[in-house]
Design an enzyme around this catalytic site. Structure first.
Site, short mmCIF file in Angstrom:
data_model
loop_
_atom_site.label_atom_id
_atom_site.label_comp_id
_atom_site.label_asym_id
_atom_site.label_seq_id
_atom_site.Cartn_x
_atom_site.Cartn_y
_atom_site.Cartn_z
N ASP A 452 0.97 -1.14 -0.31
CA ASP A 452 0.06 0.21 -0.28
C ASP A 452 0.63 1.06 0.32
OD1 ASP A 452 -2.35 1.91 0.08
OD2 ASP A 452 -2.37 1.42 2.75
N ASP A 653 -1.29 -0.96 6.04
CA ASP A 653 -1.07 -0.32 7.09
C ASP A 653 -3.33 -0.62 7.77
OD1 ASP A 653 -1.74 2.14 5.77
OD2 ASP A 653 -1.53 2.77 7.83
N ASP A 657 -6.86 -2.27 4.28
CA ASP A 657 -5.79 -3.92 3.16
C ASP A 657 -6.26 -4.87 3.83
OD1 ASP A 657 -4.52 -1.33 2.01
OD2 ASP A 657 -3.50 -1.40 3.91
#
Length: 765
Positions: A452, A653, A657
């Protein structure tokens, strides 16, 4: 006193949720009980936890349980898997938080440890110089004392392992429990016979006039297996943590608007079409459309981005997102299982169910090793019993037992857990927390890293990264005046400007008067007698600010960094620009270079815009980039990579996700991220430092190499010793393998395994 019939506890007025319906106020205990009462009581089922949603859920005897290792195995109520022997888990992920098995196994281990320690000291006393144990406890008494200490461990506390071993034999699904049962059972039974009826054994097998006993071997193996079970159960307990964390995001009640006023009702009673009120600082109850008012909504649950999104009439809002400022009415468009949050929950569940568990090499080999060992022992017994010299039965029994003892899975049982334990401990010292052995093992085969952007590659918090001041103003003046206005704003970009002003100077910000905010546009106030506007170029244009041409051209340059740009005007004249972006972490470039050096391919998936994603990717040298992706798209992309044959590790995080983390072969969470992300991941980087991924990959490869070495040590002694123990050399040399020598070989293999595993403490990662 109101007692909840589901959980059997009382309702706590400090945590119980109250609501109104038909002019009647009622209460219910907590979200999973959902039992309504007309009045609150003194304590709740979650007493002491501080949160209704965190209440432990008891095992339901009527719920369906499945085996996480063996697809297709299920039962009604908790039990053990008939194939692998593992305890079954509830099919509904996160629905049950039952620690009874962990508590029971922990208690068994502690009791076994209390018995095994003195047993080991007594049995090994002769190896201590001067043999001080013999002076305290006579040898004949010590041998019977060994039986007294070992029997509760082997025949009592370890009985569950023998049951699993018997089940594995009955179903012919041979596994580690088969080896444990046969090895420890043979050692214990032989020792009992040798102690009770020593006369049936030939004198050649006596040592200093006594037959060797193996009570300590059987008991220590049982205790070590219990320790492994405790560690495994602790890791498996976290399986449903991600689901519970996601469940807790949704509010338990909603404020529904009716002709007679607002009414707080349980979320389950909200229907499509209902008008709901969302106040500042509260969660959006369900998916819907804004019908009146406006708000600044934190959608990081969906996009992972830290900047709240302005919501006005007609805009869509998502359940469980947080309204930071403003108030609005919304019409519910999706409820229950149709909401985005429910879909994320389903994605996490599907990912956890579909991930094929890795079969341990030891269990795989055990499937062939066990029948070979048992067959050799039986053949040895029959050959010696019918064709051996007198006393035939004694020779047959001794040689069969020698085969089983040298094949006892002490080293085999230690080979994997010792390396795993040392490896995980080494990782912890480096800030890399590895949840379980499976994650560590899989990480060694990873060839693709999916990351990410926000909070993983970047800081995850907006910061002022550039300024542009029009003469006669300086950058410091622009920042200070803008911060004086923005200190009255709730917008996260305002907080970034205020932080930047404090970095410029420790002096207090000047007071701002006549503060006015234009939703979605900007703010204005009087500072030190000057009117200051801060906002978009469009907002300044509508506010009749002049000389904007220079700001407009410079805005385009600043936007190439992918952030946001706030324009500043003083006394209706363009004064400068402030660029606010999410800066790349100082350690990210080094981390990306390290991953490339390990031969890993990096893919970046982000919910942020294309400009921001491209800027970060170009800066770091990442070629595979996808922007504006939803949680479902992240999940699908990770699934596609997995289906294409890649071994994928996903690093993220945010709550958004969580599905992708669960779908990947290994999920890697930033320790600075959300609990849901960390609960979905197999690896957590405590400091949120991406360099930890390279360390984790290097450590996992070293650990798996160490495990393969350990398995070689474990099997080489057994493989060489089994035919000798069976007596294959006797016709040629007259040699037989004394069971004591067999035990020494078994111990030597264990020492080799432990010594080799400890080398991981000094491994360079």
């Amino acid at each position: 006193m109101a007692i909840d019939p589901i959980c059997g506890m009382e309702v706590d007025p400090t945590t119980a949720i109250s609501a109104e319906k038909n002019n009647e106020t009622f209460y219910f205990c907590c979200d999973h009980c959902r039992k309504k009462f007309l009045a609150p009581a003194k304590s709740c089922c979650c007493s002491g936890s501080g949160s209704a949603n965190s209440a432990p859920r008891k095992a339901d005897p009527n719920a369906r349980y499945i085996c996480p290792m063996c697809p297709g195995v299920s039962s009604i109520g908790p039990s053990d898997c008939p194939k692998c022997g593992m305890a079954l888990e509830p099919e509904e992920a996160g629905a049950i938080d039952d620690d009874s098995e962990l508590i029971d196994m922990t208690r068994r281990f502690v009791v076994s440890l209390v018995l095994v320690v003195p047993l080991f000291i007594i049995s090994m006393g002769s190896m201590i110089p001067g043999n001080p144990i013999a002076r305290i406890i006579p040898q004949n008494v010590a041998r019977w004392l060994e039986l007294v200490l070992a029997t509760p461990v082997v025949a009592g506390l370890g009985l569950t392992f023998f049951k699993r071993a018997w089940r594995s034999i009955a179903t012919f699904n041979l596994n580690m429990f088969t080896l444990i049962g046969i090895g420890t059972g043979a050692a214990f039974i032989y020792s009992v016979v040798a102690l009770v009826s020593p006369g049936i054994f030939p004198d050649s097998f006596r040592h200093h006039g006594e037959l060797p006993l193996y009570f300590e071997s059987a008991a220590v193996i049982i205790a070590l297996v219990m320790l492994g079970q405790v560690l495994e159960l602790r890791a498996r307990k976290r399986t449903g943590a991600a689901m519970r964390e996601l469940m807790n995001l949704a509010p338990m009640t909603a404020l529904i608007v009716r002709p007679d006023g607002d009414h707080e009702v349980p979320l389950a009673e909200v229907a499509v079409g209902d008008i709901l009120r969302v106040r500042p600082g509260t969660s959006v109850p369900t998916d819907g459309l804004v019908t009146e008012g406006h708000g600044s909504v934190d959608e990081s649950m969906i996009s992972g981005e830290p900047v709240p999104v302005e919501k006005n009439v007609g805009d869509a809002v998502t359940g469980a997102t947080i309204n930071h400022s403003g108030a609005f009415l919304m019409q519910a468009t999706k409820v229950g299982d149709e909401t985005v949050l429910s879909q994320i929950l389903k994605l996490v569940t599907d990912a956890q169910r579909s991930r094929a568990p890795i079969q341990r090499l030891a269990d795989s080999v055990a499937g062939y090793f066990v029948p070979v060992v048992v067959s050799v022992a039986i053949i040895a017994f029959l050959v010696w019993a019918f064709f051996g010299p007198e006393p035939r039965l004694a020779f047959a029994l001794v040689n069969a037992v020698a085969v089983l003892i040298i094949a006892c899975p002490c080293a085999l049982g230690l080979a994997t857990p010792m390396s795993i334990t040392v490896g995980i401990g080494r990782g912890a010292t480096e800030g890399v927390l590895i949840r379980d052995a499976e994650a560590l093992e899989t990480l060694a085969r990873v060839n693709t890293i999916v990351v990410d952007k926000t909070g993983t590659l970047t800081e995850g918090r907006p910061s002022v990264t550039a300024t542009h001041a029009e003469p006669p103003y300086s950058d410091a003046e622009i920042i200070m005046l803008a911060a004086a206005v923005e200190q009255n704003s709730e917008h996260p970009l305002a907080a970034a400007i205020v932080r930047a002003a404090k970095d410029y100077s420790n002096t207090p910000l000047p007071e701002a008067a006549a503060f006015v905010a234009a939703p979605g546009g900007g703010v204005t106030a009087i500072v030190k007698g000057h009117q200051v506007h801060v906002g978009s170029i469009h907002y300044l244009t509508e506010s009749n600010v002049v000389e904007l041409e220079s700001l407009t051209s410079n805005t385009a340059n600043l936007l190439t960094s992918g952030g946001s740009v706030a324009a500043v005007a003083i006394d209706n004249k363009a004064a400068g620009l402030i660029s606010i972006t999410d800066p790349i972490k100082a350690t990210t470039a080094e981390a990306v270079n390290s991953l490339h050096a390990l031969g890993l391919k990096i893919h970046m998936l982000t919910g942020d815009n294309q400009a921001a994603a491209s800027h970060v990717a170009t800066t770091l040298g990442i070629n595979n980039v996808m922007a504006n992706v939803s949680p479902e798209e992240k999940y699908n992309q990770v699934q596609s990579l997995c289906n294409a044959g890649h071994v994928v590790a996903m690093a993220g995080d945010g709550i958004n996700d969580a599905p992708a983390l669960a779908a990947a072969h290994v999920g890697i969470a930033m320790g600075t991220g959300t609990d849901a992300a960390m609960a979905s991941a197999g690896v957590t980087l405590v400091k949120g430092d991406l360099r930890g991924i390279a360390k984790a990959c290097t450590l996992s490869r070293a650990t798996m190499r160490n495990i393969r070495q350990n398995l070689f040590f474990a099997f080489v002694y057994n493989s060489l010793g089994i035919p000798i123990a069976a007596g294959i050399l006797y016709p040629f040399t007259g040699w037989l393998l004394n069971p004591m020598i067999a035990a020494a070989a078994m111990s030597l293999s264990s020492v080799s395994v432990i010594s080799n595993a400890l080398r991981l403490r000094r491994a360079r990662i």
